[in-house]
Enzyme design. Structure first.
Site, PDB file in Angstrom:
ATOM      1  N   ASP A  63      34.778  39.616  42.694  1.00  0.00           N
ATOM      2  CA  ASP A  63      35.393  38.345  43.072  1.00  0.00           C
ATOM      3  C   ASP A  63      35.036  38.033  44.524  1.00  0.00           C
ATOM      4  O   ASP A  63      34.426  38.841  45.217  1.00  0.00           O
ATOM      5  CB  ASP A  63      36.902  38.373  42.840  1.00  0.00           C
ATOM      6  N   SER A  64      35.413  36.848  44.973  1.00  0.00           N
ATOM      7  CA  SER A  64      34.982  36.400  46.301  1.00  0.00           C
ATOM      8  C   SER A  64      35.837  36.950  47.431  1.00  0.00           C
ATOM      9  O   SER A  64      35.445  36.899  48.592  1.00  0.00           O
ATOM     10  CB  SER A  64      35.010  34.876  46.364  1.00  0.00           C
ATOM     11  N   GLY A  65      37.026  37.461  47.108  1.00  0.00           N
ATOM     12  CA  GLY A  65      37.956  37.920  48.129  1.00  0.00           C
ATOM     13  C   GLY A  65      38.977  36.882  48.537  1.00  0.00           C
ATOM     14  O   GLY A  65      39.968  37.204  49.198  1.00  0.00           O
ATOM     15  N   GLY A  66      38.750  35.638  48.147  1.00  0.00           N
ATOM     16  CA  GLY A  66      39.632  34.562  48.594  1.00  0.00           C
ATOM     17  C   GLY A  66      41.062  34.697  48.107  1.00  0.00           C
ATOM     18  O   GLY A  66      42.007  34.466  48.865  1.00  0.00           O
ATOM     19  N   GLY A 105      42.827  29.845  39.757  1.00  0.00           N
ATOM     20  CA  GLY A 105      44.095  29.246  40.150  1.00  0.00           C
ATOM     21  C   GLY A 105      45.098  29.104  39.029  1.00  0.00           C
ATOM     22  O   GLY A 105      46.028  28.295  39.132  1.00  0.00           O
ATOM     23  N   ASP A 128      36.438  30.532  47.278  1.00  0.00           N
ATOM     24  CA  ASP A 128      37.320  29.402  46.975  1.00  0.00           C
ATOM     25  C   ASP A 128      38.673  29.644  47.610  1.00  0.00           C
ATOM     26  O   ASP A 128      38.967  30.733  48.106  1.00  0.00           O
ATOM     27  CB  ASP A 128      37.468  29.224  45.457  1.00  0.00           C
ATOM     28  N   ASP A 162      39.678  38.905  33.031  1.00  0.00           N
ATOM     29  CA  ASP A 162      39.993  40.120  33.785  1.00  0.00           C
ATOM     30  C   ASP A 162      41.483  40.122  34.066  1.00  0.00           C
ATOM     31  O   ASP A 162      42.110  39.063  34.145  1.00  0.00           O
ATOM     32  CB  ASP A 162      39.220  40.173  35.113  1.00  0.00           C
TER      33      ASP A 162
END
Length: 377
Positions: free
Chosen positions: A93-96, A218, A147, A268
């Site tokens: 994932d992006s970490g956001g 989200g 994001d 996930d």
């Protein structure tokens, strides 16, 4: 801006789909469930058990790994697959989301988000470019755009601001990804909270930019299941049929069943291992709470028909004893049982879609869950 497609759609049954996704570290059968190895480890399980349970692909967490042990260190040690011993497909994932959920002190700006590390208190900056850089250093087969995810419910103005920022970050993530090795994929993430027109605007914007696959982010952040499913229905018709679709952070077996019915390919969630550590088992009878006293004298296994040895051979009485005693083995056994159940569900979903029996399978599995656990004789 089209990117090469590594996804092959094999069959449809209504909106439900089955296919295969080819990655540098192997093939992923869809629908696919990705167990979450947050910090480069699957809590309570060895990687061989994760593989033996039928897992094709796992998830690694950019936020945690960039803070400890560090992306550059992992890259120097051969990448995340070699470092961990998983040696299979991996999505990062992006970490956001973790920045938003774990960091009490954070500041979101146009360029990046700045946050205080939960480990040592140091201030860290995470931009779309740095997020992609970290994911490529980790050796991800599938990277995610940076994001901003907002929790629901919240004000429309904040949802729209985060959605528009996420679209701008999607463009920057796409440009930063141009340095990636062939075969590596980048997924865009549709945001927009629980507001249909914002969800649609986000999906259209992402398709215009162009990604290897598309995620819906989200959701499963506090809203009812009905809202989650409604947002999936808003986004799905706008996404390319020939690209994989990923519902992030979801979820329960029921959530997965209903999302597959609406055309989602990948999932996930930490639930199988997290619930296992708290004494909960997922089975074809629904969830079973091994803390309950009713299991103390029950010699039966959780499911005598299961293909997973621990579910088929370990008595409920022993699992109850382990859980109530706080023994680590209890958490380990239930975690592997749960991951195996999720992967068994994926096998059944793929077979039902391929054979054109998804509707009847959906009805039957709902009856099994509703029937509940069988009372001891």
């Amino acid at each position: 801006m089209n990117l090469p497609n590594h996804f092959e759609l094999l069959a449809n049954d209504g909106l439900a789909r089955t296919g295969k996704l080819t990655t540098p570290h192997g093939m992923v059968r869809t629908p696919a469930f990705m167990p979450v190895g947050t910090a480069g480890a699957m809590k309570g399980m060895h990687w061989r058990e994760v593989r033996d349970a039928g897992t094709d692909i796992v998830l690694g967490n950019t936020y945690h790994l960039m803070l400890r042990p560090g992306a550059e260190r992992i890259a120097a040690l051969g990448g995340l697959q070699h470092f961990t011993g998983w040696n299979g497909p991996m999505l990062t994932d992006s970490g956001g989301f973790q920045v938003m959920s774990l960091s009490e002190l954070r500041k979101v700006g146009e360029h990046a988000v700045t946050f205080r590390s939960h480990i040592d208190g140091m201030m860290v900056e995470l931009s779309p470019e740095r997020s992609i850089e970290v994911q490529l250093l980790l050796g991800a087969d599938i990277a995610m755009q940076m994001d901003e995810c907002v929790r629901l419910p919240t004000e429309r103005a904040d949802i729209e601001r985060a959605m528009q920022l996420s679209l701008r970050w999607a463009e920057r993530s796409r440009r930063a990804f141009e340095q990636a090795s062939p075969g590596t994929m980048l997924f865009g993430i549709a945001q927009g909270g629980d507001i249909p027109e914002l969800r649609r605007a986000s999906a259209r914007g992402l398709v215009e930019i162009g990604f290897h696959g598309y995620a819906i982010g989200g959701l499963a952040v506090g809203e009812p299941q009905s809202v989650m499913l409604a947002m999936i229905e808003e986004v799905m018709p706008l996404l390319p049929d020939d690209r994989p679709r990923y519902l992030m952070g979801v979820g329960t077996p029921d959530d997965i069943l209903e999302a597959v019915a609406r055309g989602v390919d990948m999932f996930d969630c930490v639930m199988p291992t997290r619930n296992g550590r708290h004494g909960m088992a997922f089975t074809r009878f629904g969830q079973i709470n091994l803390r309950n006293a009713r299991h103390a004298d029950d010699p039966r296994p959780l499911d005598e028909t299961s293909s997973w040895p621990s579910a088929r051979n370990t008595s409920r009485a022993y699992l109850h004893h382990l859980v109530r005693s706080g023994e680590t083995l209890g958490a380990m056994l239930l975690s592997e049982i749960n991951v195996a159940y999720y992967q068994s569900l994926m096998v059944d979903l793929r077979q039902a879609i391929s054979s054109g029996t998804f509707a009847s399978f959906r009805e039957q599995i709902r009856r099994d869950w509703a029937g509940g656990d069988i009372a001891p004789l």
